[in-house]
Each structure stands twice: as C-alpha cells, then as structure tokens.
Design a protein around this motif. Structure first.
Motif, PDB file in Angstrom:
ATOM      1  N   MET A  28       0.841  -1.169   0.000  1.00  0.00           N
ATOM      2  CA  MET A  28       0.000   0.000   0.000  1.00  0.00           C
ATOM      3  C   MET A  28       0.897   1.247   0.000  1.00  0.00           C
ATOM      4  SD  MET A  28      -2.535   1.528   2.947  1.00  0.00           S
ATOM      5  CE  MET A  28      -3.722   0.230   2.903  1.00  0.00           C
ATOM      6  N   THR A  29       0.574   2.178  -0.861  1.00  0.00           N
ATOM      7  CA  THR A  29       1.312   3.435  -0.915  1.00  0.00           C
ATOM      8  C   THR A  29       0.741   4.398   0.108  1.00  0.00           C
ATOM      9  OG1 THR A  29       1.711   3.127  -3.261  1.00  0.00           O
ATOM     10  CG2 THR A  29       1.984   5.340  -2.393  1.00  0.00           C
ATOM     11  N   ARG A  30       1.644   5.024   0.845  1.00  0.00           N
ATOM     12  CA  ARG A  30       1.222   6.004   1.848  1.00  0.00           C
ATOM     13  C   ARG A  30       1.825   7.350   1.498  1.00  0.00           C
ATOM     14  NH1 ARG A  30       2.004   1.247   4.366  1.00  0.00           N
ATOM     15  NH2 ARG A  30       0.307   0.493   5.636  1.00  0.00           N
ATOM     16  N   TYR A  31       1.044   8.407   1.695  1.00  0.00           N
ATOM     17  CA  TYR A  31       1.508   9.756   1.416  1.00  0.00           C
ATOM     18  C   TYR A  31       0.919  10.675   2.468  1.00  0.00           C
ATOM     19  CZ  TYR A  31       2.789  13.945  -1.130  1.00  0.00           C
ATOM     20  OH  TYR A  31       3.338  15.145  -1.479  1.00  0.00           O
ATOM     21  N   LEU A  32       1.736  11.572   2.979  1.00  0.00           N
ATOM     22  CA  LEU A  32       1.308  12.516   4.002  1.00  0.00           C
ATOM     23  C   LEU A  32       1.468  13.921   3.447  1.00  0.00           C
ATOM     24  CD1 LEU A  32       0.515  13.090   6.996  1.00  0.00           C
ATOM     25  CD2 LEU A  32       2.974  13.125   7.477  1.00  0.00           C
ATOM     26  N   THR A  33       0.402  14.700   3.491  1.00  0.00           N
ATOM     27  CA  THR A  33       0.474  16.094   3.082  1.00  0.00           C
ATOM     28  C   THR A  33       0.676  16.956   4.316  1.00  0.00           C
ATOM     29  OG1 THR A  33      -0.990  15.684   1.199  1.00  0.00           O
ATOM     30  CG2 THR A  33      -0.735  17.973   1.916  1.00  0.00           C
ATOM     31  N   ILE A  34       1.728  17.760   4.282  1.00  0.00           N
ATOM     32  CA  ILE A  34       2.051  18.651   5.388  1.00  0.00           C
ATOM     33  C   ILE A  34       1.698  20.065   4.960  1.00  0.00           C
ATOM     34  CG2 ILE A  34       3.901  19.475   6.894  1.00  0.00           C
ATOM     35  CD1 ILE A  34       5.328  16.785   6.348  1.00  0.00           C
ATOM     36  N   SER A  35       0.993  20.765   5.820  1.00  0.00           N
ATOM     37  CA  SER A  35       0.534  22.116   5.466  1.00  0.00           C
ATOM     38  C   SER A  35       1.721  23.069   5.323  1.00  0.00           C
ATOM     39  CB  SER A  35      -0.433  22.655   6.523  1.00  0.00           C
ATOM     40  OG  SER A  35       0.271  22.992   7.702  1.00  0.00           O
ATOM     41  N   PRO A  36       1.571  24.104   4.505  1.00  0.00           N
ATOM     42  CA  PRO A  36       2.640  25.107   4.382  1.00  0.00           C
ATOM     43  C   PRO A  36       2.982  25.758   5.724  1.00  0.00           C
ATOM     44  CG  PRO A  36       1.035  25.387   2.621  1.00  0.00           C
ATOM     45  CD  PRO A  36       0.474  24.357   3.572  1.00  0.00           C
ATOM     46  N   GLU A  37       1.996  25.930   6.579  1.00  0.00           N
ATOM     47  CA  GLU A  37       2.236  26.519   7.902  1.00  0.00           C
ATOM     48  C   GLU A  37       3.110  25.606   8.760  1.00  0.00           C
ATOM     49  OE1 GLU A  37      -1.502  28.074   6.129  1.00  0.00           O
ATOM     50  OE2 GLU A  37      -0.837  26.045   6.563  1.00  0.00           O
ATOM     51  N   ALA A  38       2.848  24.317   8.715  1.00  0.00           N
ATOM     52  CA  ALA A  38       3.664  23.360   9.475  1.00  0.00           C
ATOM     53  C   ALA A  38       5.082  23.294   8.913  1.00  0.00           C
ATOM     54  CB  ALA A  38       3.012  21.987   9.465  1.00  0.00           C
ATOM     55  N   ILE A  39       5.207  23.297   7.596  1.00  0.00           N
ATOM     56  CA  ILE A  39       6.532  23.276   6.970  1.00  0.00           C
ATOM     57  C   ILE A  39       7.334  24.493   7.405  1.00  0.00           C
ATOM     58  CG2 ILE A  39       7.762  23.476   4.768  1.00  0.00           C
ATOM     59  CD1 ILE A  39       5.516  21.698   3.555  1.00  0.00           C
ATOM     60  N   ALA A  40       6.698  25.648   7.430  1.00  0.00           N
ATOM     61  CA  ALA A  40       7.392  26.885   7.838  1.00  0.00           C
ATOM     62  C   ALA A  40       7.908  26.793   9.275  1.00  0.00           C
ATOM     63  CB  ALA A  40       6.458  28.078   7.680  1.00  0.00           C
ATOM     64  N   LYS A  41       7.188  26.093  10.137  1.00  0.00           N
ATOM     65  CA  LYS A  41       7.618  25.951  11.535  1.00  0.00           C
ATOM     66  C   LYS A  41       8.716  24.897  11.687  1.00  0.00           C
ATOM     67  CE  LYS A  41       3.450  27.582  13.688  1.00  0.00           C
ATOM     68  NZ  LYS A  41       3.288  28.024  15.030  1.00  0.00           N
ATOM     69  N   ILE A  42       8.663  23.865  10.886  1.00  0.00           N
ATOM     70  CA  ILE A  42       9.619  22.762  10.990  1.00  0.00           C
ATOM     71  C   ILE A  42      10.951  23.108  10.318  1.00  0.00           C
ATOM     72  CG2 ILE A  42      10.080  20.369  10.311  1.00  0.00           C
ATOM     73  CD1 ILE A  42       6.968  19.996  10.331  1.00  0.00           C
ATOM     74  N   LYS A  43      10.885  23.746   9.160  1.00  0.00           N
ATOM     75  CA  LYS A  43      12.062  23.968   8.323  1.00  0.00           C
ATOM     76  C   LYS A  43      13.256  24.602   9.033  1.00  0.00           C
ATOM     77  CE  LYS A  43      12.750  24.918   3.500  1.00  0.00           C
ATOM     78  NZ  LYS A  43      12.128  25.398   2.280  1.00  0.00           N
ATOM     79  N   PRO A  44      13.073  25.604   9.896  1.00  0.00           N
ATOM     80  CA  PRO A  44      14.240  26.195  10.564  1.00  0.00           C
ATOM     81  C   PRO A  44      15.005  25.227  11.477  1.00  0.00           C
ATOM     82  CG  PRO A  44      12.332  27.630  10.792  1.00  0.00           C
ATOM     83  CD  PRO A  44      11.850  26.339  10.210  1.00  0.00           C
ATOM     84  N   HIS A  45      14.382  24.112  11.834  1.00  0.00           N
ATOM     85  CA  HIS A  45      15.009  23.147  12.742  1.00  0.00           C
ATOM     86  C   HIS A  45      15.722  22.013  12.008  1.00  0.00           C
ATOM     87  CE1 HIS A  45      12.961  25.122  16.053  1.00  0.00           C
ATOM     88  NE2 HIS A  45      11.874  25.105  15.300  1.00  0.00           N
ATOM     89  N   LEU A  46      15.717  22.060  10.684  1.00  0.00           N
ATOM     90  CA  LEU A  46      16.295  20.979   9.885  1.00  0.00           C
ATOM     91  C   LEU A  46      17.672  21.340   9.359  1.00  0.00           C
ATOM     92  CD1 LEU A  46      13.231  19.950   7.689  1.00  0.00           C
ATOM     93  CD2 LEU A  46      13.911  19.049   9.901  1.00  0.00           C
ATOM     94  N   ASN A  47      18.480  20.319   9.194  1.00  0.00           N
ATOM     95  CA  ASN A  47      19.734  20.424   8.452  1.00  0.00           C
ATOM     96  C   ASN A  47      19.923  19.101   7.714  1.00  0.00           C
ATOM     97  OD1 ASN A  47      21.274  18.532  10.095  1.00  0.00           O
ATOM     98  ND2 ASN A  47      21.318  20.124  11.668  1.00  0.00           N
ATOM     99  N   GLU A  48      21.054  18.921   7.065  1.00  0.00           N
ATOM    100  CA  GLU A  48      21.247  17.706   6.255  1.00  0.00           C
ATOM    101  C   GLU A  48      21.344  16.434   7.099  1.00  0.00           C
ATOM    102  OE1 GLU A  48      25.417  19.398   6.860  1.00  0.00           O
ATOM    103  OE2 GLU A  48      23.506  20.243   6.260  1.00  0.00           O
ATOM    104  N   HIS A  49      21.425  16.579   8.421  1.00  0.00           N
ATOM    105  CA  HIS A  49      21.527  15.409   9.301  1.00  0.00           C
ATOM    106  C   HIS A  49      20.264  15.177  10.123  1.00  0.00           C
ATOM    107  CE1 HIS A  49      25.706  15.067   8.266  1.00  0.00           C
ATOM    108  NE2 HIS A  49      25.873  16.344   8.565  1.00  0.00           N
ATOM    109  N   THR A  50      19.182  15.855   9.790  1.00  0.00           N
ATOM    110  CA  THR A  50      17.931  15.715  10.538  1.00  0.00           C
ATOM    111  C   THR A  50      17.044  14.666   9.886  1.00  0.00           C
ATOM    112  OG1 THR A  50      18.045  18.063  11.094  1.00  0.00           O
ATOM    113  CG2 THR A  50      15.952  16.956  11.500  1.00  0.00           C
ATOM    114  N   ARG A  51      16.416  13.880  10.714  1.00  0.00           N
ATOM    115  CA  ARG A  51      15.457  12.869  10.261  1.00  0.00           C
ATOM    116  C   ARG A  51      14.133  13.161  10.959  1.00  0.00           C
ATOM    117  NH1 ARG A  51      16.799   7.808   8.039  1.00  0.00           N
ATOM    118  NH2 ARG A  51      18.962   8.321   8.424  1.00  0.00           N
ATOM    119  N   LEU A  52      13.026  13.057  10.215  1.00  0.00           N
ATOM    120  CA  LEU A  52      11.696  13.303  10.772  1.00  0.00           C
ATOM    121  C   LEU A  52      11.018  11.971  11.075  1.00  0.00           C
ATOM    122  CD1 LEU A  52      10.366  16.030   8.303  1.00  0.00           C
ATOM    123  CD2 LEU A  52      11.330  16.380  10.561  1.00  0.00           C
TER     124      LEU A  52
END
Length: 82
Positions: free
Chosen positions: A1-25
């Motif tokens: 079964m294929t799974r896909y999660l849509t993340i809102s632009p607002e959530a992406i804006a909050k998460i993005k500053p905490h990410l770098n190339e070594h971050t895993r969600l």
C-alpha cells in the motif's frame, strides 16, 4: 500500500528552521515502543508526535518511510500494519 502525508505550508514553515542535512523526521504514534514514545502517559488516547532527530540517533523502530510534500517521514511499520 502506498502512503503519502500532506504537510501544510504553515507546518513546513515551523519545521524547516530546525532541519539540516543530518535531521530525520519521525512520526511517532505514542504507543510506548521505541526511545521517543512515552508509555502509559496517554493510555487509550490517540496521540502522534513529530520527532526531529539527528541521523546518528537511534531510529531502528522507525522502519517504514512515508513520502510527503516536504521531507520523508519515518514511521514504525507496526503503527500501520497491526
């Protein structure tokens, strides 16, 4: 079964500053399994948490990848296959 999660632009804006190339969600169902899940604190309640870890932290319980419109998100296969 294929799974896909849509993340809102607002959530992406909050998460993005905490990410770098070594971050895993991780999308963790609070079931008491694994190092990032609290057991007994939310018994019989549906509770998910988004956990950001460095790629050198343990994540062996998170053995399935869900594609998103942002970054891959790792989940425990037991969350969806049981």
């Amino acid at each position: 079964m294929t799974r896909y999660l849509t993340i809102s632009p607002e959530a992406i804006a909050k998460i993005k500053p905490h990410l770098n190339e070594h971050t895993r969600l991780l999308l963790s169902y609070d079931d008491g399994v694994g190092p990032y899940s609290h057991h007994g604190l939310v018994a019989l309640q549906v509770s998910f948490q988004l956990v950001l870890i460095n790629d050198d932290q343990p994540y062996k319980d998170y053995d399935e990848v869900v594609e998103t419109n942002f970054e891959p998100v790792y989940i425990k296969a037991t969350q969806v296959n049981s």
